[in-house]
Design an enzyme around this catalytic site. Sequence first.
Site, PDB file in Angstrom:
ATOM      1  N   TRP A 102       0.831  -1.212   0.000  1.00 20.23           N
ATOM      2  CA  TRP A 102       0.000   0.000   0.000  1.00 20.23           C
ATOM      3  C   TRP A 102       0.859   1.251   0.000  1.00 20.23           C
ATOM      4  O   TRP A 102       0.511   2.246  -0.648  1.00 20.23           O
ATOM      5  CB  TRP A 102      -0.992  -0.021   1.167  1.00 20.23           C
ATOM      6  CG  TRP A 102      -1.898  -1.200   1.039  1.00 20.23           C
ATOM      7  CD1 TRP A 102      -1.930  -2.301   1.832  1.00 20.23           C
ATOM      8  CD2 TRP A 102      -2.862  -1.438  -0.007  1.00 20.23           C
ATOM      9  NE1 TRP A 102      -2.850  -3.202   1.359  1.00 20.23           N
ATOM     10  CE2 TRP A 102      -3.440  -2.708   0.243  1.00 20.23           C
ATOM     11  CE3 TRP A 102      -3.294  -0.707  -1.111  1.00 20.23           C
ATOM     12  CZ2 TRP A 102      -4.429  -3.251  -0.585  1.00 20.23           C
ATOM     13  CZ3 TRP A 102      -4.272  -1.252  -1.930  1.00 20.23           C
ATOM     14  CH2 TRP A 102      -4.829  -2.499  -1.676  1.00 20.23           C
ATOM     15  N   ASP A 169      -1.317   6.847   6.463  1.00 25.32           N
ATOM     16  CA  ASP A 169      -2.375   5.937   6.043  1.00 25.32           C
ATOM     17  C   ASP A 169      -2.617   4.970   7.198  1.00 25.32           C
ATOM     18  O   ASP A 169      -1.794   4.105   7.485  1.00 25.32           O
ATOM     19  CB  ASP A 169      -1.927   5.185   4.778  1.00 25.32           C
ATOM     20  CG  ASP A 169      -2.917   4.088   4.360  1.00 25.32           C
ATOM     21  OD1 ASP A 169      -3.948   3.912   5.028  1.00 25.32           O
ATOM     22  OD2 ASP A 169      -2.633   3.418   3.347  1.00 25.32           O
ATOM     23  N   LYS A 193     -12.105  -1.588   7.742  1.00 19.80           N
ATOM     24  CA  LYS A 193     -11.481  -2.440   8.759  1.00 19.80           C
ATOM     25  C   LYS A 193     -12.127  -2.163  10.112  1.00 19.80           C
ATOM     26  O   LYS A 193     -13.044  -2.859  10.501  1.00 19.80           O
ATOM     27  CB  LYS A 193      -9.969  -2.226   8.815  1.00 19.80           C
ATOM     28  CG  LYS A 193      -9.211  -3.109   7.865  1.00 19.80           C
ATOM     29  CD  LYS A 193      -9.052  -2.501   6.525  1.00 19.80           C
ATOM     30  CE  LYS A 193      -8.196  -3.381   5.642  1.00 19.80           C
ATOM     31  NZ  LYS A 193      -8.036  -2.833   4.314  1.00 19.80           N
TER      32      LYS A 193
HETATM   33  N1  PMP Z   1      -3.905   1.213   2.713  1.00 21.77           N
HETATM   34  C1  PMP Z   1      -3.935   0.118   3.477  1.00 21.77           C
HETATM   35  C2  PMP Z   1      -3.015   0.018   4.656  1.00 21.77           C
HETATM   36  C3  PMP Z   1      -4.830  -0.916   3.174  1.00 21.77           C
HETATM   37  O1  PMP Z   1      -4.859  -2.026   3.926  1.00 21.77           O
HETATM   38  C4  PMP Z   1      -5.697  -0.778   2.066  1.00 21.77           C
HETATM   39  C5  PMP Z   1      -6.721  -1.825   1.672  1.00 21.77           C
HETATM   40  N2  PMP Z   1      -6.702  -2.987   2.273  1.00 21.77           N
HETATM   41  C6  PMP Z   1      -5.609   0.382   1.289  1.00 21.77           C
HETATM   42  C7  PMP Z   1      -4.721   1.360   1.656  1.00 21.77           C
HETATM   43  C8  PMP Z   1      -6.483   0.577   0.091  1.00 21.77           C
HETATM   44  O2  PMP Z   1      -7.745   0.890   0.521  1.00 21.77           O
HETATM   45  P1  PMP Z   1      -9.003   1.020  -0.449  1.00 21.77           P
HETATM   46  O3  PMP Z   1      -9.308  -0.331  -0.935  1.00 21.77           O
HETATM   47  O4  PMP Z   1     -10.036   1.612   0.459  1.00 21.77           O
HETATM   48  O5  PMP Z   1      -8.620   1.942  -1.552  1.00 21.77           O
END
Ligand code: PMP
Length: 352
Positions: A102, A169, A193
């Site tokens: 991510w 994030d 989450k």
């Molecule tokens: N950052 C982290 C730490 C994640 O775990 C995730 C998705 N699991 C995301 C970003 C991406 O999130 P989204 O699917 O809401 O775009």
Amino acid sequence: MKKHNFSAGPCILPQEVLKKASEAVINFNNLDLSLIEISHRSADFVAVMEHAKDLVLELLDLKDKGYSALFLQGGASLEFLMVPYNLLPEGGKAGYLDTGTWSSKAIKEAKLLGDIEVIASSKDANYNYIPKNYAIPSDLAYVHCTSNNTIFGTQIKNFPKTDTLLVCDMSSDIFSRKLDFSQFDLIYAGAQKNMGPAGTTLVVVKDEILGKTGRKIPSMLDYQVHIAKDSMFNTPAVFPVYVSMLTLEWLKSLGGIEAIEKINEEKANILYQEIDTNPLFQGVAKKEDRSNMNVTFILTDESKKEKFDSTWKAAGISGINGHRSVGGYRASIYNAMPLESVQVLVNIMKAL
Ligand code: PMP
């Protein structure tokens, strides 16, 4: 009997939240209308949005400290782009910690808008640790980090110390542990989450840092536009915002982040204790960096795989297969996961 849901996200939510949410879909606030068929500008929904934002700032202890809470759309993935749009001046430079998939995706998007320096990375060991003792250059507009690496099972314990802006994030560990949240200038998290259903993204931003890049920002990507319109610049994700509000009320009624942190530690401790003492299992993440939300581990004896998999499936456990980029297993033990479910998994590991 409900399954023991160890899914990484979307993931387990409190039963009482699901029950209240399902009731509101049929008849919200005794209006004889569904939550999802009324105007987002109705007094009843505006009250939901205001209460949800208020609970966010209260739980993070950021009330009256110059922060705004926003409920946006596009997932955490759109924040990868919105952050540089709003904080990185033309020709400016930002620093990113690369601690997993991510983070790398955030870096890729930010590179569209400016000069991005990867301050430190743990890619060399498939992201099984959090880099430490890195230098932070002095010419950065902001530093970006990912507090919890959902896929690899690592979690930052000591955040970067910087004089510039700090962006985080927190998609997979927000509201799970007590931090000094005022050390961050901007926090974002997909809801799916610890907060609610997929479909809304929480952004908590210090007002004074905005409007300083000189960039022309498209309205939908401009935090100031969303702040001015109270997260109603366009139709908000009414159901995810409502369920998030219910989850935050649930968390507050338990005693807030401090209370849930104790439970989260207890859950993580019994699982890591088993992984560390049972020779059939091995943790994936470096001990000092491991996550209290996503516990990654492998079997040391592959011949036990069939028995292990069939036993946990028979016990009603769901969602513990590891991410394809890590393999093995990942038990996600978010806020709503009961200790008893973790105990069921531990007992199966013990008996293997
Ligand atoms: N950052 C982290 C730490 C994640 O775990 C995730 C998705 N699991 C995301 C970003 C991406 O999130 P989204 O699917 O809401 O775009």
